[in-house]
Design a protein around this motif. Structure first.
Motif, PDB file in Angstrom:
ATOM      1  N   GLU A   1       0.857  -1.184  -0.061  1.00 28.15           N
ATOM      2  CA  GLU A   1      -0.068  -0.263   0.061  1.00 28.15           C
ATOM      3  C   GLU A   1       0.859   1.071   0.043  1.00 28.15           C
ATOM      4  N   ASN A   2       1.879   1.294   0.624  1.00 32.10           N
ATOM      5  CA  ASN A   2       2.877   2.378   0.876  1.00 32.10           C
ATOM      6  C   ASN A   2       3.451   2.557  -0.404  1.00 32.10           C
TER       7      ASN A   2
ATOM      8  N   VAL B   1       2.278   1.935  -3.344  1.00 32.11           N
ATOM      9  CA  VAL B   1       1.409   2.636  -4.188  1.00 32.11           C
ATOM     10  C   VAL B   1       1.148   4.031  -3.987  1.00 32.11           C
ATOM     11  N   ILE B   2       1.115   4.454  -2.861  1.00 32.80           N
ATOM     12  CA  ILE B   2       0.750   5.759  -2.468  1.00 32.80           C
ATOM     13  C   ILE B   2       1.928   6.446  -2.811  1.00 32.80           C
ATOM     14  N   ASP B   3       3.173   5.788  -2.504  1.00 33.33           N
ATOM     15  CA  ASP B   3       4.311   6.709  -2.885  1.00 33.33           C
ATOM     16  C   ASP B   3       4.433   7.002  -4.322  1.00 33.33           C
TER      17      ASP B   3
ATOM     18  N   VAL C   1       1.765   7.039  -6.297  1.00 33.05           N
ATOM     19  CA  VAL C   1       0.797   8.177  -6.856  1.00 33.05           C
ATOM     20  C   VAL C   1       1.264   9.672  -6.507  1.00 33.05           C
ATOM     21  N   GLN C   2       1.881   9.699  -5.323  1.00 30.09           N
ATOM     22  CA  GLN C   2       2.146  11.005  -4.915  1.00 30.09           C
ATOM     23  C   GLN C   2       3.435  11.608  -5.708  1.00 30.09           C
TER      24      GLN C   2
ATOM     25  N   PRO D   1      -2.462   8.596 -12.037  1.00 32.00           N
ATOM     26  CA  PRO D   1      -2.764   7.450 -12.886  1.00 32.00           C
ATOM     27  C   PRO D   1      -4.137   7.003 -12.480  1.00 32.00           C
ATOM     28  N   ALA D   2      -4.246   6.298 -13.627  1.00 23.22           N
ATOM     29  CA  ALA D   2      -5.698   5.593 -13.410  1.00 23.22           C
ATOM     30  C   ALA D   2      -5.471   4.432 -12.376  1.00 23.22           C
ATOM     31  N   ARG D   3      -4.489   3.916 -12.643  1.00 18.95           N
ATOM     32  CA  ARG D   3      -4.287   2.457 -11.781  1.00 18.95           C
ATOM     33  C   ARG D   3      -2.580   2.026 -11.624  1.00 18.95           C
TER      34      ARG D   3
ATOM     35  N   TYR E   1      -0.527  -1.061 -10.776  1.00 17.71           N
ATOM     36  CA  TYR E   1      -0.365  -2.599 -10.423  1.00 17.71           C
ATOM     37  C   TYR E   1       0.865  -2.928 -10.065  1.00 17.71           C
TER      38      TYR E   1
ATOM     39  N   PHE F   1      -0.298  -6.789  -6.309  1.00 20.04           N
ATOM     40  CA  PHE F   1      -1.164  -5.857  -5.606  1.00 20.04           C
ATOM     41  C   PHE F   1      -1.719  -5.057  -6.527  1.00 20.04           C
ATOM     42  N   SER F   2      -2.926  -4.683  -6.288  1.00 21.17           N
ATOM     43  CA  SER F   2      -3.626  -3.425  -7.187  1.00 21.17           C
ATOM     44  C   SER F   2      -4.729  -2.814  -6.275  1.00 21.17           C
TER      45      SER F   2
END
Lengths: 80, 542
Positions: free
Chosen positions: B482-483, B485-487, B489-490, B500-502, B504, B541-542
């Protein structure tokens, strides 16, 4: 199937890249989402929960709780 | 420099065999080969091919790794009047046969040390199709004499198949004239002299390793130390540079990053002899240049370069011993084009026939005018027609721009561009950002259009470190995922101003690469859309 609010908060967290998200958060105003982000959140939810959400309904969405309720409604309707 | 009447590679090698040079032709690992030996073996292989009734212009496919066999076969084919078709030796028999079909070849050359059982199995398949399968060792009983045809400068010397992300690879036809012209362009543009010492593990069956790292040394009779392509033993590369006081090496960015990851004590190596460590064939990262030079205590040695098979190979390289130029978006300049090459930037949405180049600093498709441009693809008139813009200038399919001083910057591949809300987003720029996120080992960005009003959206695939499948029953570290992915996106949002839309997170080695390390965006996109990443359990993970 009952979806916990936490799951939806988590989905929003990952989509928006925000560590803290609560049900009362207003997606556009507090969380800085734009309309495309909301579309992408919905697309992810649709895929994850195998539901379909009409674009027209997106305008009603304000908070993360609204989103949670909408997803829960669709899941319940789909299983009926 | 060889005399001016050298018009083909065959002339060149005959000349080198006749006029003693101070250096051997090359050394492969510990074993060196003189020009006389190489010439004799080339002639022997050519005589063998004549016994198989090779025709003028006939394509001969060779699936040979770095080593002596390669040169015997590659030049032996040309000596006998044929066209060499070097391909990746790691291809499966089915893939090799597909390449044979594509190039309309009849003869296939395999390594002398192919295990007999494997060779027998392959032979049976080849026989069924009326093909002749040979190894270089089969030529041993032949004398090195023969009545060989006179090779002309415009004869095609070899066909370079480009790996192509999807669909059929395209065979770029390279003539002797193209090769000698590009060799001379590189010698001047890269300031190469007889005193240079080359070290290379690059595949000799592919353009950069073949033309820059072997033909240039043959042309100047400079020393060249060749190594196997395997990077498992990456010390060997550095050891060889150190031992022979090499001045010139070349590799794609990933290989230099691999060195930084694997070599724990860079101070154990003295690479101070290096004049040029060319970084080319994939996007060049400023961070790689900086980290590599810092680790090995070098200055202005790693230079970015650009080239493509359709222009033979080399197009431009940053001037050695000069501090690199990096733009605000992190693109490292690949310098000014080599002599007799001019670069024009066309609008990337341009219609055929439109001929208004874009302005300074504007991104568009790189179009190359060069004396070393190929005549086009083998047996593919449609692709050849699309390749040429006008007056022999070729569309590279790459996106870039020229700055006010005429320096070229590469931004990405045209076909991989993502159009987000009317703006062009370049996967390479996204990947640079995502690769900088902690625990991401590699990433790819593709554009996906779900058919909604939002248009094409950015989807990111990130390979994460340290999650190789374990046999233990430990639960997956979801919070870490999770971290990450958050990193991502940020970091993305911070750079591009949208999300981004997604994202993975995928297992290591999920993102498809060509055998020479290029990211295959279109293939990844197809795998994703067809659900194959899901089916094969590649998504963590997504």
């Amino acid at each position: 199937m009952i979806i916990p609010l936490d799951d939806i908060c988590n989905l929003v967290r990952l989509q928006l890249g925000i560590r803290q998200v609560n049900g009362a958060d207003h997606m556009l105003e507090n969380l800085g989402a734009d309309s495309v982000d909301v579309v992408n959140i919905i697309a992810t939810a649709e895929e994850k929960y195998q539901i379909e959400i009409d674009e027209a309904e997106l305008t009603r969405l304000q908070t993360v709780s609204d989103l949670h309720q909408l997803i829960q409604q669709r899941i319940t309707a789909a299983n009926r | 420099m060889p005399p001016p009447d050298i018009k083909t590679l065959i002339d060149l090698l005959a000349y080198r065999a006749e006029v003693p040079a101070v250096t051997p032709a090359y050394a492969y690992l510990q074993e060196s080969c003189t020009y006389q030996e190489m010439w004799q073996r080339i002639n022997r292989f050519a005589a063998f091919l004549q016994s198989l009734d090779i025709q003028r212009g006939e394509r001969v496919v060779m699936a040979l790794p770095n080593g002596h066999d390669f040169f015997d076969a590659f030049y032996g084919v040309q000596r006998a009047g044929g066209i060499a078709v070097p391909i990746y030796p790691g291809f499966s028999p089915a893939r090799i046969l597909a390449m044979v079909q594509l190039s309309e070849a009849r003869i296939v050359v395999l390594p002398s040390d192919t295990p007999p059982a494997q060779l027998a199995g392959f032979k049976a398949q080849a026989d069924q199709r009326g093909l002749t399968l040979i190894t270089v060792a089969n030529a041993e009983s032949f004398a090195s004499g023969g009545d060989f045809p006179q090779i002309q400068p415009d004869d095609v010397a070899f066909i370079q198949y480009t790996s192509g992300s999807t669909g059929n690879p395209k065979g770029v036809q390279i003539s002797h004239r193209n090769l000698l012209d590009n060799v001379r362009q590189m010698i001047v543009g890269m300031e190469i002299t007889e005193a240079d010492i080359f070290v290379s593990w690059l595949p000799v069956y592919h353009d950069m390793g073949l033309i820059l790292k072997t033909m240039v040394p043959f042309y100047l009779a400079t020393a060249v130390y060749l190594l196997p392509t395997s990077l498992r033993d990456i010390d060997l590369w550095l050891d060889t540079i150190q031992t022979h006081r090499a001045t010139f090496t070349a590799a794609p960015d990933f290989a230099y990053r691999l060195v930084l990851r694997r070599i724990t004590d860079p101070t154990a190596y003295d690479l101070s002899s290096l004049r040029v460590a060319l970084n080319a064939a994939e996007p060049v990262r400023a961070s790689t240049i900086q980290a590599f030079e810092a680790a090995f205590n070098l200055q202005n040695v790693m230079v970015a370069g650009y080239g493509l098979a359709e222009a033979t190979v080399g197009v431009s390289m940053w001037k050695p011993s000069t501090p690199p130029k990096v733009d605000a978006r992190g693109h490292v300049s690949v310098g000014r084009p080599f002599p007799h090459i001019s670069v024009t930037i066309l609008p990337d949405d341009q219609l055929v026939g439109d001929d208004q180049p874009v302005g300074v600093g504007e991104i568009g498709e790189i179009v190359i005018q060069s004396i070393a441009n190929s005549r086009g693809y083998f047996n593919n008139p449609a692709a050849t027609e699309r390749l040429f813009w006008r007056d022999g200038a070729i569309r590279s399919g790459d996106l870039g721009y020229l700055d006010e001083d005429g320096y070229l910057y590469i931004v990405g591949r045209k076909k991989n561009i993502i159009i987000h809300a009317g703006h062009n987003v370049y996967p390479q720029e996204i990947e640079e950002v995502v690769n900088g996120v902690e625990n991401v080992r590699y990433s790819a960005a593709v554009g996906i259009d779900r058919g909604g009003v939002e248009g094409e959206q950015v989807v990111i695939f990130a390979e994460v470190r340290g999650n190789e499948p374990t046999s233990g029953d430990s639960s997956p570290p979801t919070t870490d995922f999770e971290n990450i992915v958050i990193d991502i996106v940020q970091a993305f949002n911070g750079r591009f101003g949208f999300r981004p839309a997604r994202v993975y997170l995928v297992k290591p080695k999920t993102i498809p690469l060509t055998y020479n390390g290029k990211l295959q965006h279109q293939r990844l996109k197809a795998q994703f859309l067809e659900g194959r990443l899901d089916d094969n359990g590649r998504i963590l993970f997504s």
